[in-house]
Motif scaffolding. Structure first.
Motif, PDB file in Angstrom:
ATOM      1  N   ALA A  52       0.847  -1.191   0.000  1.00  0.00           N
ATOM      2  CA  ALA A  52       0.000   0.000   0.000  1.00  0.00           C
ATOM      3  C   ALA A  52       0.883   1.241   0.000  1.00  0.00           C
ATOM      4  N   GLU A  53       0.533   2.171  -0.833  1.00  0.00           N
ATOM      5  CA  GLU A  53       1.207   3.470  -0.869  1.00  0.00           C
ATOM      6  C   GLU A  53       0.447   4.388   0.075  1.00  0.00           C
ATOM      7  N   CYS A  54       1.135   4.935   1.055  1.00  0.00           N
ATOM      8  CA  CYS A  54       0.500   5.836   2.020  1.00  0.00           C
ATOM      9  C   CYS A  54       1.206   7.188   1.962  1.00  0.00           C
ATOM     10  N   GLN A  56       1.021  11.157   3.602  1.00  0.00           N
ATOM     11  CA  GLN A  56       0.443  12.072   4.578  1.00  0.00           C
ATOM     12  C   GLN A  56       0.931  13.473   4.263  1.00  0.00           C
ATOM     13  N   VAL A  75      -4.394  12.094   4.871  1.00  0.00           N
ATOM     14  CA  VAL A  75      -3.735  10.812   4.639  1.00  0.00           C
ATOM     15  C   VAL A  75      -4.471  10.097   3.519  1.00  0.00           C
ATOM     16  N   THR A  76      -3.728   9.682   2.518  1.00  0.00           N
ATOM     17  CA  THR A  76      -4.316   8.899   1.436  1.00  0.00           C
ATOM     18  C   THR A  76      -3.597   7.566   1.361  1.00  0.00           C
ATOM     19  N   GLN A  77      -4.312   6.556   0.929  1.00  0.00           N
ATOM     20  CA  GLN A  77      -3.736   5.219   0.830  1.00  0.00           C
ATOM     21  C   GLN A  77      -4.232   4.576  -0.454  1.00  0.00           C
ATOM     22  N   ARG A  78      -3.322   3.909  -1.145  1.00  0.00           N
ATOM     23  CA  ARG A  78      -3.672   3.197  -2.369  1.00  0.00           C
ATOM     24  C   ARG A  78      -2.992   1.833  -2.325  1.00  0.00           C
TER      25      ARG A  78
END
Length: 93
Positions: A52-54, A56, A75-78
């Motif tokens: 996962a790419e996180c 902030q 914060v985004t997560q992919r």
């Protein structure tokens, strides 16, 4: 190419990534290094794991007109699909 990854709350640097390296390859290598592989079959060995790419982003309080002590952050997560090429995804980070 060399990229940082976090494994069990520790940053590790992964090197030797080529244009053919996938996230499944990365997961397999990280599990092998940590001696966590339970089978030699790659699809079964990495089942249940993902990269996962996180990201902030923290904004200064002056940019949001807030006066409290904590800085606001986003914060985004992919989660990356296993067959995705690491270098292709890295270029979009």
């Amino acid at each position: 190419l060399e990229i940082p990854v976090w494994v069990q709350n520790k940053r590790k640097w992964v090197t030797g990534i080529t244009k053919k390296t996938t996230f499944d390859d990365l997961i397999y290598a990280l599990l092998a290094q940590a001696d966590l592989l339970k089978t030699s079959e790659i699809n079964q060995a990495i089942s249940g794991y993902a990269i996962a790419e996180c990201v902030q982003l923290t904004l200064p309080a002056s940019a949001t007109h807030e006066t409290n002590d904590s800085e606001p952050s986003l914060v985004t997560q992919r989660v990356h699909k296993g067959r995705t090429k690491v270098i292709k995804a890295y270029k979009t980070w």
